[in-house]
Design an enzyme around this catalytic site. Sequence first.
Site, PDB file in Angstrom:
ATOM      1  N   ASP A 105       0.748  -1.163   0.010  1.00  0.00           N
ATOM      2  CA  ASP A 105      -0.114  -0.053  -0.008  1.00  0.00           C
ATOM      3  C   ASP A 105       1.067   1.232  -0.116  1.00  0.00           C
ATOM      4  OD1 ASP A 105      -3.235   0.666   1.427  1.00  0.00           O
ATOM      5  OD2 ASP A 105      -2.165   1.834   0.133  1.00  0.00           O
TER       6      ASP A 105
HETATM    7  C1  GLC Z   1      -4.272   4.167  -0.420  1.00  0.00           C
HETATM    8  C2  GLC Z   1      -5.184   3.023   0.221  1.00  0.00           C
HETATM    9  C3  GLC Z   1      -5.284   1.870  -1.059  1.00  0.00           C
HETATM   10  C4  GLC Z   1      -5.385   2.747  -2.416  1.00  0.00           C
HETATM   11  C5  GLC Z   1      -3.716   3.019  -2.500  1.00  0.00           C
HETATM   12  C6  GLC Z   1      -3.186   3.893  -3.710  1.00  0.00           C
HETATM   13  O1  GLC Z   1      -3.566   4.686   0.841  1.00  0.00           O
HETATM   14  O2  GLC Z   1      -5.082   2.470   1.161  1.00  0.00           O
HETATM   15  O3  GLC Z   1      -6.747   1.267  -0.699  1.00  0.00           O
HETATM   16  O4  GLC Z   1      -5.279   1.682  -3.339  1.00  0.00           O
HETATM   17  O5  GLC Z   1      -3.392   3.913  -1.177  1.00  0.00           O
HETATM   18  O6  GLC Z   1      -4.086   4.992  -3.918  1.00  0.00           O
END
Ligand code: GLC
Length: 743
Positions: A262
């Site tokens: 993430d």
């Molecule tokens: C965010 C979220 C995740 C998302 C990623 C990219 O912090 O936790 O669900 O896909 O970053 O945007």
Amino acid sequence: MIGKERIRELISRMTVREKAAEMSQLWGENPDGTLMGLEQGIHRDPFLDANAGSLLGYYGAERTIRAQKMHLEKNRHKIPLLFMTDVIHGFKTAFPSVLGLAATWNPKLAEQTAAVAAAEAASSGVCVTFSPMADLVRDARWGRVTESAGEDPYLNALFAAAFVRGYQGDDVSAPGKIASCVKHFAGYGAAEGGRDYDSVQIGEASLWNDYLPPFLAAMEAGCKLLMPAFHTMDGVPCTASRELLTGLLRDRLGFTGTVISDCTAVWELICHGVCADEKEAALAAVGAGVDIEMVSSSFYDNLESLLAEGKMTMEQLDNAVERILTLKDELGLFENPYKDADPEAEQKLLLCPAHRQLAREAAANSAVLLKNEGGVLPLRPSDKIALIGPLSHSRKLIDTWGLVNSDEKDCVTVKQALLGCGQLSGVLHAPGCCLKNDCEPDAVYPDDAPLMEEALALAEECDKIVLVLGEHPDMSGESGSRSHIDLPDNQMELLSRLSQAGKPIVTVVLAGRPLALTRASQLSDALLYAWYPGTEGGNGIADVLTGKTGPSGRLPMSFPRSSGQCPIYYNHLPTGRPNRSGAYERFKNGYVDQPPGPLYPFGYGLTYTRFSYSPVRLSARQIPFPSQGAQAGGDALLTAEVTLKNEGSRPGTETVQLYLQDVAAQRSRPVRLLKGFSRETLAPGESRTVRFSVTADMLTYYLPGSGHVLEPGAFRAFIGPDSETRSFAEFFLLQEGGDENGM
Ligand code: GLC
């Protein structure tokens, strides 16, 4: 496709820095608008030949084509760049938030919306979406509940698989298809206190019985990527958990796709206190099984030295890079690096009438009718309507994730829809109060007093009040956790004062989560929950209010009476002191100050007609223990059925639900579990037998130390309109090769 051998040969010619770059994903652009990773970026290497392997949140046909061209000019091996973004519930055409789509109890519809989202996103150069979110959620205080399919493992699993199928189809290299990344592995929805990013404590049985099923379904449907969650599981960050990302995910579940962290989650291992610096974070994440680091640059900055120090093997890197290049190959990017990016197609597809129509149908079908005293709804053509509320003419109909790619300016408001539907003779409008955003505590708002006076005066002139209330989109979604999940005070004051006008009040609530509506329900004659309904939200809501579309939504989550009840969910364990009276009982499970159970239960929803159910009928009461073959083959052990009848004067769609209870097992089991449902549309007076097959896998559960087990004993089959139905019939699964007494 170039195939495995070509990929391995390519890897053999890559430097470690090039491999590290391939394992890195950057934001698309620098703050000054230049392309990150292509000219300069967080890697601080203006001449980064390999560039990053992928970009986050970068889309647009022309932009991605230009970026790809620049990238390929500089990339020594001509490895194409991969564009990934969050296409969560629609791309440019925003569908209802996922919790709203789940309220349709129509996975096929969700699949259709995902296919439309994929086609729009692909035309804009996107090749991967970070969806579905497969996190089971039982606590409405957690802001990301809006992105989930709610509290039930079975419903979550159906929707997770539907989204994967919609995005990917049978071949992700096909036109209009994109790769799906299931997230957040695992148990993110169980964050303590509903506080985003907080610690999670889940035992092995609950992990398998409650939280893993949606991920297993997404993998079964063929999702190409998986994203670990931010949080710790029993003290170990998912991003650094080899037990989770290799032991469970790869070795036990056999997942062969790409694992992407993430956003900054690798670097956050330092904040978790498990790594002293980014070098240790890189070692921990690669060692756990992370292939791509999103946005932070621990991999790029440290993999060379970690290899040189013998702390990491080239095989680890090569395995990660092979999975990434295989993903690009499966998307067909080596033959066509631009895939479906096409400005003309983009122009035609985004927000086209057919996509808007689907969004309108989805919005109407996601709405859940929670109350309708005296048949206040549907509105009659002769009704003179006072349309009031801070969301009655607002374009804030899309939740925060939806705003990544779609625009509020494209939304149809409730006012526009009611005025334009041609079904109502008179609609007068007043906002009544302003929409407050708790995320901006210092914001200054206009005085509500004149707005309320205007609304009260309007109400005097009209026959019915349609009051559109709800929460600001910023107050749910990521980092949108709330300790109190009530409607804002000024909105409750407006409702309370309007209730003095003596006119029927239809309250429509727009929110990303279940809200605590006890008082709002008491003050309203009708209550319609429409989530964040998306681009066509106004039209979808108007279609239900006017009866053009009968309400058919069912709650995918229990609605608490108050914030203090969270977490609350239907499939809870019975406890040793179950409260069965529904009122406070001393020394029984529950609260002193509140009745047990939710305000509105999982599965609940009304229609504009009335359905009756016969008692549950079973094809057998004693079931021989099935052979391994019968268990594996999904053979029906028995059937359970009811006769459903439309007792009203309007057609209606009822979602008939089957719940099973394992009355006595080696481990305490939920009081019931959803195991099937059927959406049945019946004409007035029509009757229909609704039959469910009960198979062995519906009766099994995961028992630590034994895996999935099927145990003889008594079971109960409930069939009814929601998770509180008391109508059941009992059957007995005999011992293997024996009778009820094990003889
Ligand atoms: C965010 C979220 C995740 C998302 C990623 C990219 O912090 O936790 O669900 O896909 O970053 O945007």
